[in-house]
Design a protein around this motif. Structure first.
Motif, PDB file in Angstrom:
ATOM      1  N   GLU A 125      -3.245   7.961  -1.517  1.00  0.00           N
ATOM      2  CA  GLU A 125      -2.535   6.797  -2.057  1.00  0.00           C
ATOM      3  C   GLU A 125      -2.496   5.655  -1.047  1.00  0.00           C
ATOM      4  OE1 GLU A 125       2.096   5.783  -3.009  1.00  0.00           O
ATOM      5  OE2 GLU A 125       1.359   7.758  -3.599  1.00  0.00           O
ATOM      6  N   ARG A 126      -2.316   6.001   0.224  1.00  0.00           N
ATOM      7  CA  ARG A 126      -2.221   4.995   1.288  1.00  0.00           C
ATOM      8  C   ARG A 126      -3.585   4.642   1.888  1.00  0.00           C
ATOM      9  NH1 ARG A 126       2.979   2.756   1.248  1.00  0.00           N
ATOM     10  NH2 ARG A 126       4.513   4.410   0.981  1.00  0.00           N
ATOM     11  N   ASN A 127      -4.629   5.258   1.363  1.00  0.00           N
ATOM     12  CA  ASN A 127      -5.990   5.010   1.858  1.00  0.00           C
ATOM     13  C   ASN A 127      -6.099   5.271   3.357  1.00  0.00           C
ATOM     14  OD1 ASN A 127      -8.666   4.364   1.153  1.00  0.00           O
ATOM     15  ND2 ASN A 127      -8.444   2.289   1.957  1.00  0.00           N
ATOM     16  N   PHE A 128      -5.370   6.287   3.842  1.00  0.00           N
ATOM     17  CA  PHE A 128      -5.415   6.715   5.245  1.00  0.00           C
ATOM     18  C   PHE A 128      -5.071   5.581   6.210  1.00  0.00           C
ATOM     19  CE2 PHE A 128      -8.136   9.440   2.743  1.00  0.00           C
ATOM     20  CZ  PHE A 128      -7.769  10.716   3.139  1.00  0.00           C
ATOM     21  N   GLY A 129      -4.263   4.629   5.741  1.00  0.00           N
ATOM     22  CA  GLY A 129      -3.849   3.528   6.605  1.00  0.00           C
ATOM     23  C   GLY A 129      -4.883   2.433   6.771  1.00  0.00           C
ATOM     24  N   MET A 130      -5.962   2.484   5.985  1.00  0.00           N
ATOM     25  CA  MET A 130      -7.006   1.454   6.080  1.00  0.00           C
ATOM     26  C   MET A 130      -6.741   0.379   5.033  1.00  0.00           C
ATOM     27  SD  MET A 130     -10.453   3.692   6.809  1.00  0.00           S
ATOM     28  CE  MET A 130     -10.281   4.716   5.354  1.00  0.00           C
ATOM     29  N   ALA A 131      -6.299  -0.774   5.493  1.00  0.00           N
ATOM     30  CA  ALA A 131      -5.888  -1.834   4.576  1.00  0.00           C
ATOM     31  C   ALA A 131      -7.084  -2.557   3.967  1.00  0.00           C
ATOM     32  CB  ALA A 131      -5.004  -2.836   5.311  1.00  0.00           C
ATOM     33  N   ARG A 132      -6.900  -2.985   2.736  1.00  0.00           N
ATOM     34  CA  ARG A 132      -7.863  -3.842   2.036  1.00  0.00           C
ATOM     35  C   ARG A 132      -7.433  -5.299   2.217  1.00  0.00           C
ATOM     36  NH1 ARG A 132      -7.214   0.905  -0.999  1.00  0.00           N
ATOM     37  NH2 ARG A 132      -9.168   1.890  -1.678  1.00  0.00           N
ATOM     38  N   PRO A 133      -8.221  -6.268   1.737  1.00  0.00           N
ATOM     39  CA  PRO A 133      -7.835  -7.672   1.903  1.00  0.00           C
ATOM     40  C   PRO A 133      -6.438  -7.981   1.372  1.00  0.00           C
ATOM     41  CG  PRO A 133     -10.099  -7.532   1.126  1.00  0.00           C
ATOM     42  CD  PRO A 133      -9.549  -6.139   1.101  1.00  0.00           C
ATOM     43  N   GLU A 134      -6.061  -7.308   0.278  1.00  0.00           N
ATOM     44  CA  GLU A 134      -4.748  -7.555  -0.310  1.00  0.00           C
ATOM     45  C   GLU A 134      -3.617  -7.216   0.667  1.00  0.00           C
ATOM     46  OE1 GLU A 134      -7.946  -7.214  -2.370  1.00  0.00           O
ATOM     47  OE2 GLU A 134      -7.062  -5.217  -2.189  1.00  0.00           O
ATOM     48  N   GLY A 135      -3.821  -6.200   1.492  1.00  0.00           N
ATOM     49  CA  GLY A 135      -2.801  -5.836   2.471  1.00  0.00           C
ATOM     50  C   GLY A 135      -2.587  -6.928   3.503  1.00  0.00           C
ATOM     51  N   TYR A 136      -3.698  -7.506   3.972  1.00  0.00           N
ATOM     52  CA  TYR A 136      -3.585  -8.567   4.978  1.00  0.00           C
ATOM     53  C   TYR A 136      -3.029  -9.840   4.358  1.00  0.00           C
ATOM     54  CZ  TYR A 136      -6.066  -5.258   7.795  1.00  0.00           C
ATOM     55  OH  TYR A 136      -6.395  -4.126   8.471  1.00  0.00           O
ATOM     56  N   ARG A 137      -3.383 -10.104   3.106  1.00  0.00           N
ATOM     57  CA  ARG A 137      -2.835 -11.295   2.444  1.00  0.00           C
ATOM     58  C   ARG A 137      -1.350 -11.110   2.130  1.00  0.00           C
ATOM     59  NH1 ARG A 137      -8.509 -11.438  -0.484  1.00  0.00           N
ATOM     60  NH2 ARG A 137      -9.553 -12.868   0.937  1.00  0.00           N
ATOM     61  N   SER A 174     -13.116  -9.816   5.901  1.00  0.00           N
ATOM     62  CA  SER A 174     -13.105 -10.474   7.218  1.00  0.00           C
ATOM     63  C   SER A 174     -12.275 -11.752   7.193  1.00  0.00           C
ATOM     64  CB  SER A 174     -14.536 -10.763   7.680  1.00  0.00           C
ATOM     65  OG  SER A 174     -15.207 -11.589   6.756  1.00  0.00           O
ATOM     66  N   GLU A 175     -12.350 -12.481   6.082  1.00  0.00           N
ATOM     67  CA  GLU A 175     -11.558 -13.717   5.963  1.00  0.00           C
ATOM     68  C   GLU A 175     -10.066 -13.405   5.930  1.00  0.00           C
ATOM     69  OE1 GLU A 175      -9.330 -16.792   3.669  1.00  0.00           O
ATOM     70  OE2 GLU A 175      -9.769 -14.725   3.084  1.00  0.00           O
ATOM     71  N   ALA A 176      -9.696 -12.338   5.235  1.00  0.00           N
ATOM     72  CA  ALA A 176      -8.289 -11.958   5.144  1.00  0.00           C
ATOM     73  C   ALA A 176      -7.748 -11.549   6.512  1.00  0.00           C
ATOM     74  CB  ALA A 176      -8.112 -10.820   4.140  1.00  0.00           C
ATOM     75  N   ILE A 177      -8.539 -10.803   7.279  1.00  0.00           N
ATOM     76  CA  ILE A 177      -8.132 -10.403   8.633  1.00  0.00           C
ATOM     77  C   ILE A 177      -7.976 -11.633   9.518  1.00  0.00           C
ATOM     78  CG2 ILE A 177      -8.901  -9.200  10.719  1.00  0.00           C
ATOM     79  CD1 ILE A 177     -10.215  -7.124   8.842  1.00  0.00           C
ATOM     80  N   ALA A 178      -8.929 -12.555   9.421  1.00  0.00           N
ATOM     81  CA  ALA A 178      -8.869 -13.778  10.225  1.00  0.00           C
ATOM     82  C   ALA A 178      -7.636 -14.602   9.873  1.00  0.00           C
ATOM     83  CB  ALA A 178     -10.139 -14.602  10.022  1.00  0.00           C
ATOM     84  N   ARG A 179      -7.316 -14.694   8.574  1.00  0.00           N
ATOM     85  CA  ARG A 179      -6.139 -15.451   8.148  1.00  0.00           C
ATOM     86  C   ARG A 179      -4.852 -14.812   8.670  1.00  0.00           C
ATOM     87  NH1 ARG A 179      -7.642 -20.512   6.747  1.00  0.00           N
ATOM     88  NH2 ARG A 179      -9.309 -20.478   5.187  1.00  0.00           N
ATOM     89  N   ALA A 180      -4.802 -13.488   8.661  1.00  0.00           N
ATOM     90  CA  ALA A 180      -3.613 -12.803   9.164  1.00  0.00           C
ATOM     91  C   ALA A 180      -3.460 -13.022  10.668  1.00  0.00           C
ATOM     92  CB  ALA A 180      -3.690 -11.312   8.842  1.00  0.00           C
ATOM     93  N   THR A 181      -4.562 -12.957  11.401  1.00  0.00           N
ATOM     94  CA  THR A 181      -4.523 -13.208  12.844  1.00  0.00           C
ATOM     95  C   THR A 181      -4.089 -14.647  13.115  1.00  0.00           C
ATOM     96  OG1 THR A 181      -6.350 -11.636  13.104  1.00  0.00           O
ATOM     97  CG2 THR A 181      -5.848 -13.044  14.980  1.00  0.00           C
ATOM     98  N   ALA A 204      -6.149  -3.891  13.328  1.00  0.00           N
ATOM     99  CA  ALA A 204      -4.945  -3.808  14.154  1.00  0.00           C
ATOM    100  C   ALA A 204      -4.580  -5.168  14.730  1.00  0.00           C
ATOM    101  CB  ALA A 204      -5.153  -2.798  15.278  1.00  0.00           C
ATOM    102  N   VAL A 205      -5.574  -5.920  15.194  1.00  0.00           N
ATOM    103  CA  VAL A 205      -5.326  -7.229  15.795  1.00  0.00           C
ATOM    104  C   VAL A 205      -4.622  -8.163  14.808  1.00  0.00           C
ATOM    105  CG1 VAL A 205      -6.440  -9.288  16.775  1.00  0.00           C
ATOM    106  CG2 VAL A 205      -7.253  -7.022  17.406  1.00  0.00           C
ATOM    107  N   ALA A 206      -4.938  -8.024  13.522  1.00  0.00           N
ATOM    108  CA  ALA A 206      -4.345  -8.884  12.496  1.00  0.00           C
ATOM    109  C   ALA A 206      -2.827  -8.744  12.425  1.00  0.00           C
ATOM    110  CB  ALA A 206      -4.957  -8.556  11.135  1.00  0.00           C
ATOM    111  N   PHE A 207      -2.281  -7.628  12.923  1.00  0.00           N
ATOM    112  CA  PHE A 207      -0.835  -7.433  12.956  1.00  0.00           C
ATOM    113  C   PHE A 207      -0.280  -7.516  14.374  1.00  0.00           C
ATOM    114  CE2 PHE A 207      -0.297  -4.626   8.888  1.00  0.00           C
ATOM    115  CZ  PHE A 207      -0.803  -5.669   8.124  1.00  0.00           C
TER     116      PHE A 207
END
Length: 319
Positions: A125-137, A174-181, A204-207
């Motif tokens: 359910e948690r996808n083993f902690g691997m976030a998709r773009p929606e998580g970063y957004r 990649s865009e979602a990670i960059a936006r979060a960073t 990880a860097v995005a958070f």
């Protein structure tokens, strides 16, 4: 208790002690406590020897231990009135990222973190902690809200990396990670981050682009996993031990390099052997880091955070 590969000798000793005690429980006339206590002492000595000087690869194994406290455990223990907020207001909810409003020591905060799950069902359910773009957004949305209402942001990082699936790439991973960073660098409130397990790559860097970054003693933080690095450099994932050495991914190395600000000690044997003590230690360190940033205005918080990351690479390279 789940035992790691290098803990097998310890598993045998502790298993024998438990067998003796199980026999005594089944037969009240048996007195095995002296023999069991001797095995306990032997196990304690071995545990100390095993964890006295862990190699980087063994630290990776400890950081991935399934029994370590996860984001959910920290939120339940350290934060009051946690109200989860879902969705990125664009596509979907990402269960790999927990986030919401809570109180930390009766102070309103926004808490965001990766959640790996604790059994087969929740891990899927948690996808083993691997976030998709929606998580970063979603994280960007929550950080915007925190900035608007002047609430500190606390992030708990525990991910092997962002999800590399086709759908995630199609939706702009990649865009979602960059936006979060980028958002981490823009908000004018205190931003604290703790690496509680794995700190994998840009996910990880995005958070963790924070004013203060702490790591648990046996956690790891790296641009790539040792297996991935070995596959690229040596075309052989079995060279992960050499890759782990080269990546300088341990908390001790990263403190020398100025990538993180503090190390949070774990109980002997890792966080999985002292979950409550570990969670309490994280809480104490969050209080200290938050106090260090109290009194700084918006401009000072942003400037300090930017300077921290611009200065990386200038310290400890000869270590």
């Amino acid at each position: 208790m789940n035992y790691l590969e290098f803990e097998k000798p310890l598993a045998e000793i502790e298993g024998k002690a438990e067998e003796l005690r199980a026999m005594a429980r089944a037969n009240a006339e048996m007195d095995v406590e002296q023999e069991a206590a001797a095995l306990d002492r032997k196990a304690a000595t071995l545990l100390q020897d095993l964890y006295k000087n862990l190699t980087p690869w063994r630290k990776c194994q400890v950081a991935r231990h399934p029994d370590r406290p996860h984001c959910r455990d920290y939120i339940e223990a350290l934060f009051a009135e946690y109200t989860p907020l879902a969705g990125d207001r664009n596509f979907a909810e990402d269960n790999a990222v927990m986030g919401g409003i809570a109180r930390f020591d009766d102070r309103p905060v926004v808490v965001i973190g990766h959640e790996k799950g604790f059994d087969t069902k929740t891990r899927l359910e948690r996808n083993f902690g691997m976030a998709r773009p929606e998580g970063y957004r979603k994280a960007v949305r929550l950080m915007d809200m925190a900035d608007r209402f002047r609430m500190p942001v606390i992030t708990l990082v525990d991910t092997p990396g962002a999800y590399p699936g086709k759908g995630a790439e199609e939706r702009g991973q990649s865009e979602a990670i960059a936006r979060a960073t980028e958002k981490c660098l823009q908000i004018g409130v205190p931003l604290l981050s703790v690496i509680i397990g794995e700190g994998g790559s840009g996910g990880a860097v995005a958070f963790a682009t924070a004013n203060r970054v702490a790591m648990l003693e046996h956690s790891v933080y790296s641009v790539i996993s040792p297996e991935g690095c070995a596959s690229i450099l040596w075309k052989d994932a079995e060279k992960m031990r050499e890759a782990a050495e080269a990546l300088r991914l341990t908390a001790q190395d990263l403190l020398k390099l100025g990538v993180i600000d503090r190390i949070i000690a774990e109980p002997l044997g890792g966080a999985q052997r002292g979950r409550e003590q570990t969670i309490e230690a994280v809480g104490r360190n969050l209080r200290v880091m938050l106090k260090e940033l109290d009194g700084l205005d918006r401009a000072a918080l942003i400037s300090e955070r930017r300077r921290k990351f611009l200065d990386m690479g200038s310290k400890g390279l000869a270590a």
